[in-house]
Design a protein around this motif. Structure first.
Motif, mmCIF file in Angstrom:
data_model
loop_
_atom_site.group_PDB
_atom_site.id
_atom_site.type_symbol
_atom_site.label_atom_id
_atom_site.label_comp_id
_atom_site.label_asym_id
_atom_site.label_seq_id
_atom_site.Cartn_x
_atom_site.Cartn_y
_atom_site.Cartn_z
ATOM 1 N N MET A 63 23.025 -57.632 44.948
ATOM 2 C CA MET A 63 22.292 -58.483 45.828
ATOM 3 C C MET A 63 22.913 -60.061 45.536
ATOM 4 N N THR A 64 23.487 -60.537 46.484
ATOM 5 C CA THR A 64 23.904 -61.837 46.489
ATOM 6 C C THR A 64 22.962 -62.844 46.928
ATOM 7 N N THR A 65 22.796 -64.213 46.131
ATOM 8 C CA THR A 65 21.694 -65.225 46.425
ATOM 9 C C THR A 65 22.626 -66.552 46.728
ATOM 10 N N ILE A 66 22.306 -67.181 47.384
ATOM 11 C CA ILE A 66 23.187 -68.675 47.314
ATOM 12 C C ILE A 66 22.724 -69.614 46.366
ATOM 13 N N ASP A 67 22.686 -69.086 45.134
ATOM 14 C CA ASP A 67 22.531 -69.894 43.897
ATOM 15 C C ASP A 67 23.959 -70.735 43.796
ATOM 16 N N ASP A 68 25.173 -69.965 44.440
ATOM 17 C CA ASP A 68 26.439 -70.474 44.037
ATOM 18 C C ASP A 68 26.812 -71.668 45.006
ATOM 19 N N ARG A 69 25.822 -72.263 45.919
ATOM 20 C CA ARG A 69 26.213 -73.096 46.736
ATOM 21 C C ARG A 69 26.936 -74.193 46.445
ATOM 22 N N LEU A 70 28.158 -74.604 46.901
ATOM 23 C CA LEU A 70 29.104 -75.764 46.375
ATOM 24 C C LEU A 70 28.891 -76.654 47.666
ATOM 25 N N GLU A 71 28.521 -78.049 47.315
ATOM 26 C CA GLU A 71 28.586 -79.045 48.127
ATOM 27 C C GLU A 71 30.071 -79.985 47.926
ATOM 28 N N LEU A 72 30.844 -79.680 49.011
ATOM 29 C CA LEU A 72 32.312 -80.292 48.617
ATOM 30 C C LEU A 72 32.359 -81.226 49.948
ATOM 31 N N THR A 73 33.659 -81.894 49.893
ATOM 32 C CA THR A 73 34.298 -82.697 50.777
ATOM 33 C C THR A 73 35.768 -82.470 51.299
ATOM 34 N N LEU A 74 35.954 -82.092 52.551
ATOM 35 C CA LEU A 74 37.358 -81.762 52.719
ATOM 36 C C LEU A 74 38.239 -83.253 52.536
ATOM 37 N N ARG A 75 39.468 -83.107 52.989
ATOM 38 C CA ARG A 75 40.360 -84.370 52.660
ATOM 39 C C ARG A 75 40.185 -85.003 53.705
ATOM 40 N N ASP A 76 39.695 -84.566 54.780
ATOM 41 C CA ASP A 76 39.257 -85.704 55.960
ATOM 42 C C ASP A 76 38.095 -86.494 55.876
ATOM 43 N N GLY A 77 37.340 -85.922 54.606
ATOM 44 C CA GLY A 77 35.816 -86.652 54.313
ATOM 45 C C GLY A 77 34.803 -85.934 54.939
ATOM 46 N N THR A 78 35.108 -84.900 55.828
ATOM 47 C CA THR A 78 33.901 -84.004 56.103
ATOM 48 C C THR A 78 32.904 -83.291 55.059
ATOM 49 N N PRO A 79 31.762 -83.554 55.013
ATOM 50 C CA PRO A 79 31.024 -82.842 54.026
ATOM 51 C C PRO A 79 30.667 -81.243 54.390
ATOM 52 N N VAL A 80 30.920 -80.487 53.422
ATOM 53 C CA VAL A 80 30.656 -79.325 53.863
ATOM 54 C C VAL A 80 29.974 -78.302 52.728
ATOM 55 N N ILE A 81 29.629 -77.291 53.197
ATOM 56 C CA ILE A 81 29.098 -76.197 52.122
ATOM 57 C C ILE A 81 29.617 -74.921 51.981
ATOM 58 N N VAL A 82 30.055 -74.603 50.835
ATOM 59 C CA VAL A 82 30.581 -73.360 50.605
ATOM 60 C C VAL A 82 29.921 -72.188 49.607
ATOM 61 N N ARG A 83 29.425 -71.129 50.361
ATOM 62 C CA ARG A 83 28.558 -70.151 49.740
ATOM 63 C C ARG A 83 28.952 -68.873 50.044
ATOM 64 N N PRO A 84 28.539 -68.128 49.045
ATOM 65 C CA PRO A 84 28.541 -66.570 49.569
ATOM 66 C C PRO A 84 27.684 -66.403 50.649
ATOM 67 N N LEU A 85 28.208 -65.006 51.580
ATOM 68 C CA LEU A 85 27.482 -64.681 52.737
ATOM 69 C C LEU A 85 26.183 -63.954 52.067
ATOM 70 N N ILE A 86 25.152 -63.987 52.839
ATOM 71 C CA ILE A 86 23.906 -63.173 52.534
ATOM 72 C C ILE A 86 23.550 -62.292 53.609
ATOM 73 N N GLU A 87 22.742 -61.523 53.386
ATOM 74 C CA GLU A 87 22.446 -60.271 54.375
ATOM 75 C C GLU A 87 21.991 -61.322 55.924
ATOM 76 N N GLU A 88 21.173 -62.387 55.648
ATOM 77 C CA GLU A 88 20.671 -62.995 56.838
ATOM 78 C C GLU A 88 21.840 -63.636 57.729
ATOM 79 N N ASP A 89 23.241 -63.790 57.046
ATOM 80 C CA ASP A 89 24.252 -64.283 57.646
ATOM 81 C C ASP A 89 24.723 -63.388 58.805
ATOM 82 N N ARG A 90 24.448 -62.180 58.983
ATOM 83 C CA ARG A 90 24.878 -61.326 59.947
ATOM 84 C C ARG A 90 25.136 -61.959 61.489
ATOM 85 N N ALA A 91 24.133 -62.776 61.838
ATOM 86 C CA ALA A 91 24.442 -63.356 63.239
ATOM 87 C C ALA A 91 25.348 -64.382 63.207
ATOM 88 N N LEU A 92 25.578 -65.113 62.257
ATOM 89 C CA LEU A 92 26.485 -66.118 62.088
ATOM 90 C C LEU A 92 27.874 -65.788 61.859
#
Ligand SMILES: CC(C)(COP(=O)(O)OP(=O)(O)OC[C@H]1O[C@@H](n2cnc3c(N)ncnc32)[C@H](O)[C@@H]1OP(=O)(O)O)[C@@H](O)C(=O)NCCC(=O)NCCS
Length: 198
Positions: free
Chosen positions: A1-30
């Motif tokens: 079972m994967t949780t979103i404990d690994d969520r990373l808040e990062l910035t792309l080289r163009d300055g855009t803030p992004v979140i990078v994290r493992p998919l979870i079961e609730e992400d099916r629709a996404l």
């Protein structure tokens, strides 16, 4: 079972803030919606099938059934967008050779060339390495020149197996990375993210 404990808040080289994290079961629709938003060509390049806009249940299961030891799929999200999904990447351990894993990366068409694929690749490198993977392999269609160039730029050593291109990395050997912008980017993400991904 994967949780979103690994969520990373990062910035792309163009300055855009992004979140990078493992998919979870609730992400099916996404995931299904991201697949729908891909161009037919990008869909074919990643999934090697032309079955339209709907991602089948079997492939959804294959992406989402993670156990951290044998498979992970991570997503890159832009929380400022109405639809946040921008890219994703997976690795799967080879059951016949546990030291090897296959990697796959996908970025929405309009978001390619922003460094997202390389960032996701760095996350795959670290999480796979932490799970004991030593060699990474990627497959591309022969005509997928763009992905092949990006993979070579990221240090993948490739050969044609008579059907597809097969690229390999030795995850222990960072010295093998070439002097390309993509590999420089990859190396810097590896340095930044290694301490953060335990
Ligand atoms: C292949 C793919 C994943 C690459 O993702 P991406 O987000 O476009 O990749 P990046 O932006 O990180 O790197 C790609 C380009 O940026 C360049 N780049 C990367 N970091 C850079 C930097 N710091 N400065 C300048 N250029 C840089 C790369 O050299 C490459 O340049 P090119 O387009 O001229 O070849 C994407 O094109 C895709 O989703 N394709 C369809 C699916 C597919 O083919 N998947 C198979 C891969 S396993």
């Amino acid at each position: 079972m994967t949780t979103i404990d690994d969520r990373l808040e990062l910035t792309l080289r163009d300055g855009t803030p992004v979140i990078v994290r493992p998919l979870i079961e609730e992400d099916r629709a996404l995931v299904a919606e991201a697949y729908r938003r891909l161009s037919p060509e990008a869909r074919y390049q990643r999934f090697w099938t032309r079955t339209g806009e709907m991602l089948g249940k079997k492939m959804l299961d294959r992406l989402l059934d993670q156990d951290r030891t044998n498979h992970m799929t991570w997503a890159l999200l832009d929380p400022a967008r109405r639809f946040p999904g921008v890219g994703g990447a997976s690795w799967w351990r080879n059951p016949e050779n546990p030291a090897e894993a296959e990697i796959s990366v996908m970025v929405l068409d309009d978001d390619q060339r922003r460094g997202i694929g390389t960032l996701l690749f760095a996350v795959m490198w670290i999480t796979a390495f932490r799970a004991g993977v030593e060699q990474m392999v990627a497959y591309t269609l022969v005509e997928n020149h763009r992905a092949a160039k990006w993979i070579r730029d990221c240090g993948g050593a490739g050969e044609w197996d008579g059907y597809k291109l097969v690229f390999r990395w030795d995850l222990n050997n960072l010295d093998a990375l070439p002097e390309t912008p993509a590999a420089t980017d990859l190396a810097s993400w590896l340095a930044v993210l290694s301490p953060r991904l335990l």
